[in-house]
Scaffold this active site. Structure first.
Site, short mmCIF file in Angstrom:
data_model
loop_
_atom_site.label_atom_id
_atom_site.label_comp_id
_atom_site.label_asym_id
_atom_site.label_seq_id
_atom_site.Cartn_x
_atom_site.Cartn_y
_atom_site.Cartn_z
CE LYS A 120 34.89 43.21 40.70
NZ LYS A 120 35.89 44.21 40.65
CD GLU A 176 43.15 46.46 45.64
OE1 GLU A 176 43.21 45.32 45.31
OE2 GLU A 176 41.91 47.17 45.63
C1 ISJ Z 1 41.58 39.00 43.92
C2 ISJ Z 1 42.87 39.45 43.59
O1 ISJ Z 1 43.20 40.82 43.05
C3 ISJ Z 1 41.78 41.88 42.91
C4 ISJ Z 1 41.31 41.61 41.83
C5 ISJ Z 1 41.42 42.47 40.71
C6 ISJ Z 1 40.76 42.29 39.46
O2 ISJ Z 1 39.76 41.68 39.36
O3 ISJ Z 1 41.34 42.85 38.41
C7 ISJ Z 1 42.66 43.37 40.64
C8 ISJ Z 1 43.19 43.47 41.82
C9 ISJ Z 1 42.73 42.98 43.10
O4 ISJ Z 1 41.91 44.01 43.88
C10 ISJ Z 1 44.05 38.65 43.50
O5 ISJ Z 1 45.16 38.88 43.37
O6 ISJ Z 1 44.06 37.48 43.99
#
Ligand code: ISJ
Length: 387
Positions: A120, A176
């Site tokens: 990932k 988060e």
């Molecule tokens: C990287 C970001 O968000 C992150 C990535 C996410 C995802 O890939 O679904 C969800 C929440 C965060 O952990 C962002 O908001 O810029």
């Protein structure tokens, strides 16, 4: 590290507002670019608390300060909104959306290659915003608070990171929790796997249902939870992790989230040390961590404080650190800002969906600037088509 120009206590240097309480710091007596030095000062009792920001890449400088005052108050931070917010425009897209899409395509190809160790990778893009006149970081935070429902608003003065950051602020509304420690209890709430909200209630509910059962998103989420479990297990005497994520809503996004709760083996461990032990999680970096981080840095360049952490820790070890997303770095002129949005890519990801996800994630911060990004995005696409 003692500051040559200590900040007086009536200057606000930090805010973290949560739905049920907020923490606000004034002034600073010391600054730390190295988080290990801040941990040592906390552990030795030289300082009572530390506030500030950690960068995405911990090889870069941190922006940590020992505040003169740190107050924890009930309820979210509330500030009356000023009538006038200067008009703001997006001046630059870094990279252009078409290039971000190509980057996603390339990452999907390497994730699908059986010879690659990558599972990932989280790719992001940035927008530069310019306001017509100065906009204080606190005004921007108040606007974020007004627009983000019961979310979490933060402001971190980045001056401690060095001359390049003097007068810069990181301002955002992160959903988060990277890590929280209270007494011997540690908790976190990783989010990974996302879908944009819709103004049509039927479509909105269908997107949440689809996210809850999406094999691709559940896989993307599982990688993050497994990584956090592995990082926390050696530090905890017990650890409770829900088997299945639940769908968590912000005003702009649906996310998959899993609450994690444990008891630390060493009660003196500080929230800052716990943040350093788990950061960067696969929610913002990828897996395996070093390979994903190197690919991100090679592709995007430095992310600075975006996808780092913002928070506070006291000498008893209590504290809270949020993942620094849905945020912007406002320069010392209070007119130039960089905002970022990213998303996790796995082999099953689709480039168009990933681009849409970043556009949706930008809504939170752009709305605080008074920019309707969806409209701006449509204009850009129409312009590109007619060119
Ligand atoms: C990287 C970001 O968000 C992150 C990535 C996410 C995802 O890939 O679904 C969800 C929440 C965060 O952990 C962002 O908001 O810029």
């Amino acid at each position: 590290m003692q500051m040559t120009n200590p900040v007086p206590s009536d200057v606000r240097t930090f805010l973290l507002s949560r739905p049920d309480h907020h923490v606000i710091a004034g002034g600073a007596t010391a600054g730390f670019t190295d988080p290990a030095a801040a941990v040592a000062a906390l552990r030795s009792g030289t300082i009572c608390a530390v506030v500030g920001a950690l960068p995405f890449d911990l090889r870069e400088t941190s922006a940590l300060m020992a505040p003169r005052t740190l107050r924890r108050l009930d309820g979210p931070w509330k500030q009356p909104l000023e009538d006038e917010t200067p008009a703001a425009t997006i001046t630059t897209e870094i990279p252009r959306p078409a290039e971000h899409r190509r980057r996603v395509e390339r990452v999907i190809a390497s994730l699908a290659d059986p010879a690659s160790p990558l599972e990932k990778v989280v790719l992001a893009r940035a927008l530069q915003v310019r306001t017509e006149s100065a906009l204080s970081p606190w005004h921007l935070a108040a606007r974020l608070g007004a627009g983000d429902g019961p979310g979490s608003v933060f402001v971190a003065d980045l001056s401690a990171a060095g001359p390049r950051f003097t007068g810069h602020h990181l301002v955002g509304a992160s959903p988060e929790v990277l890590i929280r420690k209270q007494g011997s209890t540690v908790s976190c709430h990783p989010l990974a796997g996302s879908a944009p909200r819709s103004s049509d209630p039927g479509v909105d509910a269908a997107r949440a249902r689809h996210l809850a059962s999406s094999t691709k998103d559940l896989h993307e989420h599982r990688i993050v939870v497994d990584g956090l479990r592995a990082a926390l297990a050696p530090l905890c005497s017990s650890l409770d992790v829900d088997d299945q994520p639940s769908v968590v809503g912000t005003p702009t996004m649906w996310h998959l989230g899993t609450p994690i709760r444990g008891e630390v083996s060493d009660t003196a461990v500080t929230a800052l040390e716990l943040a350093l032990a788990v950061h960067p999680t696969a929610a913002v970096c990828g897996s395996p961590t070093p390979a994903a981080r190197d690919l991100i840095v090679a592709t995007e360049g430095s992310r600075g404080f975006y996808t780092g952490a913002v928070g506070w820790s006291d000498a008893q070890g209590d504290g809270q650190w949020m993942v620094s997303i849905r945020c912007t770095q406002l320069a010392a002129d209070n007119r130039t800002a960089t905002a970022w949005a990213g998303g996790g890519i796995v082999a099953q990801s689709r480039p168009d969906d990933e681009l849409r996800e970043t556009t949706a994630k930008f809504r939170t911060i752009l709305a605080a600037f008074g920019i309707d990004h969806d409209a701006a995005d449509q204009r850009n696409r129409a312009r590109a088509q007619s060119a």
